[in-house]
Enzyme design. Structure first.
Site, PDB file in Angstrom:
ATOM      1  N   TRP A   1       0.829  -1.209   0.000  1.00 61.45           N
ATOM      2  CA  TRP A   1       0.000   0.000   0.000  1.00 61.45           C
ATOM      3  C   TRP A   1       0.864   1.261   0.000  1.00 61.45           C
ATOM      4  O   TRP A   1       0.558   2.242  -0.676  1.00 61.45           O
ATOM      5  CB  TRP A   1      -0.983   0.005   1.168  1.00 61.45           C
ATOM      6  CG  TRP A   1      -1.977  -1.111   1.063  1.00 61.45           C
ATOM      7  CD1 TRP A   1      -2.175  -2.115   1.965  1.00 61.45           C
ATOM      8  CD2 TRP A   1      -2.920  -1.349   0.000  1.00 61.45           C
ATOM      9  NE1 TRP A   1      -3.170  -2.957   1.517  1.00 61.45           N
ATOM     10  CE2 TRP A   1      -3.643  -2.524   0.328  1.00 61.45           C
ATOM     11  CE3 TRP A   1      -3.212  -0.695  -1.209  1.00 61.45           C
ATOM     12  CZ2 TRP A   1      -4.641  -3.045  -0.502  1.00 61.45           C
ATOM     13  CZ3 TRP A   1      -4.213  -1.217  -2.033  1.00 61.45           C
ATOM     14  CH2 TRP A   1      -4.912  -2.374  -1.681  1.00 61.45           C
TER      15      TRP A   1
ATOM     16  N   ASP B   1      -1.883   6.759   6.173  1.00 62.44           N
ATOM     17  CA  ASP B   1      -2.906   5.828   5.700  1.00 62.44           C
ATOM     18  C   ASP B   1      -3.197   4.873   6.857  1.00 62.44           C
ATOM     19  O   ASP B   1      -2.386   4.015   7.186  1.00 62.44           O
ATOM     20  CB  ASP B   1      -2.375   5.068   4.474  1.00 62.44           C
ATOM     21  CG  ASP B   1      -3.328   3.975   3.979  1.00 62.44           C
ATOM     22  OD1 ASP B   1      -4.395   3.778   4.595  1.00 62.44           O
ATOM     23  OD2 ASP B   1      -2.991   3.318   2.979  1.00 62.44           O
TER      24      ASP B   1
ATOM     25  N   LYS C   1     -12.396  -1.785   6.475  1.00 61.07           N
ATOM     26  CA  LYS C   1     -11.665  -2.660   7.392  1.00 61.07           C
ATOM     27  C   LYS C   1     -12.136  -2.489   8.833  1.00 61.07           C
ATOM     28  O   LYS C   1     -12.408  -3.464   9.492  1.00 61.07           O
ATOM     29  CB  LYS C   1     -10.168  -2.418   7.298  1.00 61.07           C
ATOM     30  CG  LYS C   1      -9.525  -3.225   6.183  1.00 61.07           C
ATOM     31  CD  LYS C   1      -8.971  -2.443   5.094  1.00 61.07           C
ATOM     32  CE  LYS C   1      -8.526  -3.279   3.920  1.00 61.07           C
ATOM     33  NZ  LYS C   1      -7.766  -2.461   2.989  1.00 61.07           N
TER      34      LYS C   1
HETATM   35  C1  LIG Z   1      -7.156  -1.920   1.947  1.00 63.44           C
HETATM   36  C2  LIG Z   1      -6.127  -0.879   2.033  1.00 63.44           C
HETATM   37  C3  LIG Z   1      -6.007   0.143   1.059  1.00 63.44           C
HETATM   38  C4  LIG Z   1      -6.869   0.189  -0.187  1.00 63.44           C
HETATM   39  O1  LIG Z   1      -8.114   0.628   0.092  1.00 63.44           O
HETATM   40  P1  LIG Z   1      -9.182   0.893  -1.093  1.00 63.44           P
HETATM   41  O2  LIG Z   1     -10.308   1.460  -0.322  1.00 63.44           O
HETATM   42  O3  LIG Z   1      -9.471  -0.443  -1.708  1.00 63.44           O
HETATM   43  O4  LIG Z   1      -8.595   1.817  -2.051  1.00 63.44           O
HETATM   44  C5  LIG Z   1      -5.043   1.102   1.248  1.00 63.44           C
HETATM   45  N1  LIG Z   1      -4.229   1.091   2.315  1.00 63.44           N
HETATM   46  C6  LIG Z   1      -4.298   0.119   3.252  1.00 63.44           C
HETATM   47  C7  LIG Z   1      -3.377   0.166   4.416  1.00 63.44           C
HETATM   48  C8  LIG Z   1      -5.244  -0.886   3.144  1.00 63.44           C
HETATM   49  O5  LIG Z   1      -5.320  -1.842   4.083  1.00 63.44           O
END
Ligand SMILES: *Cc1c(COP(=O)(O)O)cnc(C)c1O
Length: 354
Positions: A100, A167, A191
């Site tokens: 990511w 993030d 999540k």
């Molecule tokens: C799942 C995830 C993403 C991607 O998220 P999307 O909503 O599918 O774009 C980005 N960063 C992390 C840390 C993730 O776990």
């Protein structure tokens, strides 16, 4: 019967949230209308949006500190670009801790110069680099708090001399942090907060408006702030369900309350991984994620037996990501400790059989 849901994302939500959300699909607040067939500008939905935004700030302890909460679309993936569009003038520093982070870096690179302050790529991202410098003359520093795929988590954040962007898609609202250390936090809802379809962005307003590029309105945090997170039609169901999850989180003691549960779950999980000779953890111990535990079978001959046992115990979603292999048990906020107990029992039963 409800399964033990260890899915990495989209992932488990509290049962009471699912129930309320499903009721609102048919009849929202006894209005005789469905939540998804009313105007997003109607008072009932504007109230939902405002409540969700306020709860996010309240739970993070960021009320009255110059932050705004937004529920946007395009996933965390859109934020990889949006962050850079809004904050990148010359050069930014990124911590590379996995897939990511790498995606965030490659999107930002489309706009300008990106410098990797540190990386753990040489070890397939099984640890978090430490002791790196963050140059003072960069526009911002970007990191990924929890690496969903590799099962590592930043335990101690640097004191960044420049705005810190994070993030937090896979561990937001899971542990107590001084969130005011961050100037911009983003997290895909699917999540730890709600269904897929919305992304929470929490941004300190005073870092905005400093780049010289023209930002398209849909990519500009300022247009979303100005319109109360309704610059375009928001994903009403995802925002409503996120609001319900945030209410649930508040009712179970907020982040401090859930952190205790998450610690118990992680302790249980990792002690089995460490004590059971059939398994080996993937991530370095000191950087282990409390959300995603990654582990492998030492002897692949046991794979079929183990997976049959998992299935029989009603355990779902523990397959590892293809880049790591093995298994990944995602233990997000809504996962009950009893599910972890069932998984750990299966692991120890395998040991007694082998
Ligand atoms: C799942 C995830 C993403 C991607 O998220 P999307 O909503 O599918 O774009 C980005 N960063 C992390 C840390 C993730 O776990």
């Amino acid at each position: 019967m409800k399964k033990h849901n260890f899915s990495a994302g989209p992932s488990i939500l509290p049962q009471e949230v699912l129930l309320k959300a499903s009721e609102a699909i048919i009849d929202f607040d006894n209005s005789g209308l469905s939540l998804i067939e009313i105007s997003h500008r109607s008072k009932p939905f504007v109230d939902v949006m405002e409540k969700a935004r306020a709860l996010a700030l309240e739970l993070l302890g960021l009320e009255g500190k110059g932050y705004k909460a937004l529920f946007l679309q395009g996933g965390a993936s859109a934020q990889f670009l949006m962050v850079a569009m809004n904050l990148l003038e010359k050069r930014a520093g990124y911590l590379n801790t996995g897939a990511w982070s790498q995606k965030a870096i490659s999107e930002a690179k489309l706009l300008d110069d990106i410098y990797e302050v540190a990386s753990s790529e040489e070890a397939n991202f099984n640890y978090i680099p430490k002791g790196f410098d963050i140059p003072e003359n960069y526009d911002y520093f970007h990191c990924t708090s929890n690496n969903t795929i590799f099962g590592t988590q930043i335990k101690s954040f640097p004191n960044s001399p420049i705005p810190m962007v994070c993030d937090m898609s896979s561990d937001i609202f899971s542990r107590v942090l001084d969130f005011s250390k961050f100037d911009l936090i983003y997290a895909g809802a699917q999540k730890n907060m709600g269904p897929a379809g919305t992304t929470l962005v929490v941004v300190k307003e005073d870092i905005l408006g400093k780049v010289s590029r023209k930002i398209p309105s849909i990519m500009d945090y300022k247009s979303h702030i100005k319109q109360g997170s309704m610059y375009n039609t928001p994903p009403v169901f995802a925002v409503y369900t996120s609001m319900l999850t945030l209410e649930w989180l508040k009712s179970v003691g907020g982040i401090a309350g859930i952190e205790k549960e998450n610690e118990k779950k992680a302790r249980l999980m990792y002690s089995e991984i460490d004590l059971n000779p059939l398994f080996k953890g993937f991530a370095m111990k000191e950087d282990r994620s409390h959300m995603n535990a990654t582990f492998n079978l030492v002897n692949d001959n046991l794979k079929d037996t183990f997976e049959t046992m998992l299935k029989e115990a009603g355990i779902s979603g523990v397959n590892g990501h293809r880049s790591v292999g093995g298994y990944r048990a995602s233990m997000y906020n809504a996962l009950p400790i009893d599910s972890v107990k069932v998984l750990v029992e299966v692991m120890s039963e395998l040991e007694s059989k082998a």
